[in-house]
Design a protein around this motif. Sequence first.
Motif, PDB file in Angstrom:
ATOM      1  N   ILE A   1       1.045  -0.928   0.339  1.00 46.65           N
ATOM      2  CA  ILE A   1      -0.216   0.113  -0.339  1.00 46.65           C
ATOM      3  C   ILE A   1       1.139   1.140   0.089  1.00 46.65           C
ATOM      4  O   ILE A   1       0.592   2.189  -0.868  1.00 46.65           O
ATOM      5  CB  ILE A   1      -0.403  -0.166   0.793  1.00 46.65           C
ATOM      6  CG1 ILE A   1      -2.120  -1.327   1.320  1.00 46.65           C
ATOM      7  CG2 ILE A   1      -1.533   1.345   1.402  1.00 46.65           C
ATOM      8  CD1 ILE A   1      -2.624  -1.707   2.737  1.00 46.65           C
ATOM      9  N   ILE A   2       2.189   1.225   0.443  1.00 45.68           N
ATOM     10  CA  ILE A   2       2.450   1.806   1.315  1.00 45.68           C
ATOM     11  C   ILE A   2       3.802   2.962  -0.371  1.00 45.68           C
ATOM     12  O   ILE A   2       3.546   3.381  -1.288  1.00 45.68           O
ATOM     13  CB  ILE A   2       3.976   2.185   2.548  1.00 45.68           C
ATOM     14  CG1 ILE A   2       3.017   2.523   3.194  1.00 45.68           C
ATOM     15  CG2 ILE A   2       4.795   3.285   2.406  1.00 45.68           C
ATOM     16  CD1 ILE A   2       4.329   1.647   4.359  1.00 45.68           C
ATOM     17  N   LEU A   3       3.780   1.631  -0.713  1.00 46.61           N
ATOM     18  CA  LEU A   3       4.351   1.389  -2.521  1.00 46.61           C
ATOM     19  C   LEU A   3       3.451   2.150  -3.492  1.00 46.61           C
ATOM     20  O   LEU A   3       3.756   2.616  -4.492  1.00 46.61           O
ATOM     21  CB  LEU A   3       4.855   0.251  -3.103  1.00 46.61           C
ATOM     22  CG  LEU A   3       6.275   0.003  -2.041  1.00 46.61           C
ATOM     23  CD1 LEU A   3       6.560  -1.556  -2.145  1.00 46.61           C
ATOM     24  CD2 LEU A   3       7.589   0.384  -2.538  1.00 46.61           C
ATOM     25  N   LEU A   4       2.188   1.809  -3.433  1.00 50.67           N
ATOM     26  CA  LEU A   4       0.878   2.124  -4.227  1.00 50.67           C
ATOM     27  C   LEU A   4       1.371   3.297  -3.998  1.00 50.67           C
ATOM     28  O   LEU A   4       0.529   4.324  -4.909  1.00 50.67           O
ATOM     29  CB  LEU A   4       0.760   1.021  -4.232  1.00 50.67           C
ATOM     30  CG  LEU A   4      -1.455   1.496  -5.147  1.00 50.67           C
ATOM     31  CD1 LEU A   4      -0.962   1.046  -6.466  1.00 50.67           C
ATOM     32  CD2 LEU A   4      -2.146   0.565  -4.502  1.00 50.67           C
ATOM     33  N   ILE A   5       1.011   4.105  -3.241  1.00 53.35           N
ATOM     34  CA  ILE A   5       1.068   5.233  -2.352  1.00 53.35           C
ATOM     35  C   ILE A   5       2.103   6.305  -3.004  1.00 53.35           C
ATOM     36  O   ILE A   5       2.075   7.122  -4.437  1.00 53.35           O
ATOM     37  CB  ILE A   5       0.680   5.912  -0.919  1.00 53.35           C
ATOM     38  CG1 ILE A   5      -1.443   5.191  -0.774  1.00 53.35           C
ATOM     39  CG2 ILE A   5       0.614   7.326  -0.710  1.00 53.35           C
ATOM     40  CD1 ILE A   5      -1.534   5.445   0.335  1.00 53.35           C
ATOM     41  N   ILE A   6       2.781   5.958  -3.385  1.00 54.32           N
ATOM     42  CA  ILE A   6       4.610   6.601  -3.633  1.00 54.32           C
ATOM     43  C   ILE A   6       4.303   6.221  -5.139  1.00 54.32           C
ATOM     44  O   ILE A   6       4.373   7.548  -5.628  1.00 54.32           O
ATOM     45  CB  ILE A   6       5.468   6.237  -2.396  1.00 54.32           C
ATOM     46  CG1 ILE A   6       6.400   6.347  -1.115  1.00 54.32           C
ATOM     47  CG2 ILE A   6       7.036   6.971  -3.580  1.00 54.32           C
ATOM     48  CD1 ILE A   6       6.517   5.722  -0.329  1.00 54.32           C
ATOM     49  N   LEU A   7       3.909   5.439  -5.314  1.00 55.16           N
ATOM     50  CA  LEU A   7       3.878   5.260  -7.302  1.00 55.16           C
ATOM     51  C   LEU A   7       3.361   6.095  -7.754  1.00 55.16           C
ATOM     52  O   LEU A   7       3.352   7.069  -8.610  1.00 55.16           O
ATOM     53  CB  LEU A   7       4.105   3.599  -7.443  1.00 55.16           C
ATOM     54  CG  LEU A   7       3.239   4.039  -9.781  1.00 55.16           C
ATOM     55  CD1 LEU A   7       4.900   4.180  -9.967  1.00 55.16           C
ATOM     56  CD2 LEU A   7       2.722   2.518  -8.742  1.00 55.16           C
ATOM     57  N   ILE A   8       1.816   6.745  -7.538  1.00 53.87           N
ATOM     58  CA  ILE A   8       0.748   7.390  -7.272  1.00 53.87           C
ATOM     59  C   ILE A   8       1.416   9.190  -7.399  1.00 53.87           C
ATOM     60  O   ILE A   8       0.914   9.500  -7.910  1.00 53.87           O
ATOM     61  CB  ILE A   8      -0.442   6.925  -7.230  1.00 53.87           C
ATOM     62  CG1 ILE A   8      -1.394   5.577  -7.787  1.00 53.87           C
ATOM     63  CG2 ILE A   8      -1.548   8.281  -7.477  1.00 53.87           C
ATOM     64  CD1 ILE A   8      -2.571   5.573  -6.779  1.00 53.87           C
ATOM     65  N   ILE A   9       1.142   9.026  -6.017  1.00 58.04           N
ATOM     66  CA  ILE A   9       2.029  10.434  -5.887  1.00 58.04           C
ATOM     67  C   ILE A   9       3.724  10.662  -7.031  1.00 58.04           C
ATOM     68  O   ILE A   9       2.830  12.037  -7.618  1.00 58.04           O
ATOM     69  CB  ILE A   9       2.443  11.070  -4.886  1.00 58.04           C
ATOM     70  CG1 ILE A   9       1.587  10.105  -3.317  1.00 58.04           C
ATOM     71  CG2 ILE A   9       3.186  12.331  -4.215  1.00 58.04           C
ATOM     72  CD1 ILE A   9       1.870  10.500  -1.561  1.00 58.04           C
ATOM     73  N   SER A  10       4.017  10.229  -6.830  1.00 53.71           N
ATOM     74  CA  SER A  10       5.998  10.502  -8.162  1.00 53.71           C
ATOM     75  C   SER A  10       5.210  10.769  -9.656  1.00 53.71           C
ATOM     76  O   SER A  10       5.109  11.394 -10.291  1.00 53.71           O
ATOM     77  CB  SER A  10       6.373   9.063  -8.175  1.00 53.71           C
ATOM     78  OG  SER A  10       6.199   8.122  -8.880  1.00 53.71           O
ATOM     79  N   LEU A  11       3.878   9.811 -10.050  1.00 56.04           N
ATOM     80  CA  LEU A  11       3.513  10.408 -11.569  1.00 56.04           C
ATOM     81  C   LEU A  11       2.791  11.181 -12.105  1.00 56.04           C
ATOM     82  O   LEU A  11       2.594  11.376 -12.229  1.00 56.04           O
ATOM     83  CB  LEU A  11       2.301   8.565 -11.512  1.00 56.04           C
ATOM     84  CG  LEU A  11       2.846   7.172 -11.770  1.00 56.04           C
ATOM     85  CD1 LEU A  11       2.251   6.011 -11.809  1.00 56.04           C
ATOM     86  CD2 LEU A  11       4.174   7.308 -13.137  1.00 56.04           C
ATOM     87  N   THR A  12       2.367  11.466 -10.730  1.00 51.93           N
ATOM     88  CA  THR A  12       0.918  12.578 -10.882  1.00 51.93           C
ATOM     89  C   THR A  12       1.592  13.513 -11.094  1.00 51.93           C
ATOM     90  O   THR A  12       1.808  14.623 -11.038  1.00 51.93           O
ATOM     91  CB  THR A  12       0.209  13.059  -9.507  1.00 51.93           C
ATOM     92  OG1 THR A  12       0.630  12.662  -7.922  1.00 51.93           O
ATOM     93  CG2 THR A  12      -1.012  11.837  -9.541  1.00 51.93           C
ATOM     94  N   LEU A  13       3.158  14.309  -9.902  1.00 50.84           N
ATOM     95  CA  LEU A  13       3.678  15.274  -9.466  1.00 50.84           C
ATOM     96  C   LEU A  13       4.246  15.322 -10.965  1.00 50.84           C
ATOM     97  O   LEU A  13       4.360  16.605 -11.408  1.00 50.84           O
ATOM     98  CB  LEU A  13       4.586  14.767  -8.378  1.00 50.84           C
ATOM     99  CG  LEU A  13       3.812  15.450  -7.132  1.00 50.84           C
ATOM    100  CD1 LEU A  13       4.966  14.867  -5.613  1.00 50.84           C
ATOM    101  CD2 LEU A  13       3.184  16.597  -7.079  1.00 50.84           C
ATOM    102  N   GLY A  14       5.202  14.850 -11.737  1.00 54.42           N
ATOM    103  CA  GLY A  14       5.180  14.014 -13.239  1.00 54.42           C
ATOM    104  C   GLY A  14       4.808  14.459 -14.230  1.00 54.42           C
ATOM    105  O   GLY A  14       5.913  14.932 -15.022  1.00 54.42           O
ATOM    106  N   GLN A  15       3.552  14.302 -14.091  1.00 50.88           N
ATOM    107  CA  GLN A  15       2.542  15.064 -15.071  1.00 50.88           C
ATOM    108  C   GLN A  15       2.604  16.114 -15.426  1.00 50.88           C
ATOM    109  O   GLN A  15       2.122  17.116 -14.225  1.00 50.88           O
ATOM    110  CB  GLN A  15       1.353  14.494 -15.081  1.00 50.88           C
ATOM    111  CG  GLN A  15       0.677  13.602 -15.040  1.00 50.88           C
ATOM    112  CD  GLN A  15       1.232  12.961 -16.339  1.00 50.88           C
ATOM    113  OE1 GLN A  15       0.673  12.886 -17.484  1.00 50.88           O
ATOM    114  NE2 GLN A  15       1.673  11.225 -16.358  1.00 50.88           N
TER     115      GLN A  15
END
Length: 166
Positions: free
Chosen positions: A5-19
């Motif tokens: 869950i923590i890795l999934l949240i980190i992945l989603i945050i990093s993808l949205t910040l990179g957009q």
Amino acid sequence: MNIRIILLIILIISLTLGQVSLKGQTITESDRTIYLMRAKQFYGSGAKMDLMINGEFFHKIKSGTRLIIKTNSNDTLSIQIIYPIIKSYKSKVLMITPDNASEFYIDLLYWGEGYNPFKHAGVLNPVGGTPEFNIEIIEMALDEGKKKFVQSELYRDNKKIMKKRF
């Protein structure tokens, strides 16, 4: 399970910040300014005018008044002046649509003749009658309106300009 869950949240945050193309909705509201003026004139100087915007009372305008109204430029406004003592005396309705300019200069005035007892009481005219009288709302050109609005000697109001938001 907690690590997933923590890795999934980190992945989603990093993808949205990179957009770069991910943006929120922005509402751009531009203001419209309406300059109303009623010069001090002898005829009708004691009477006040009721300013109606979209059929509702907005402000009472005395002789020698300058008023600045700030509105949203997306609104359609219908402005009318009513003589409060005799409600049947109304100006024409001035429509301001969203595709109009962002600055309007409007002149308000009374016109007509004063009461003459010889003419209206039946001294010279056996029928008598009432004085001709009405109020007007006039939209002025931009440069003519700017010149007239800054002439404080016409208004004799101690250079006081009222500002209101509609």
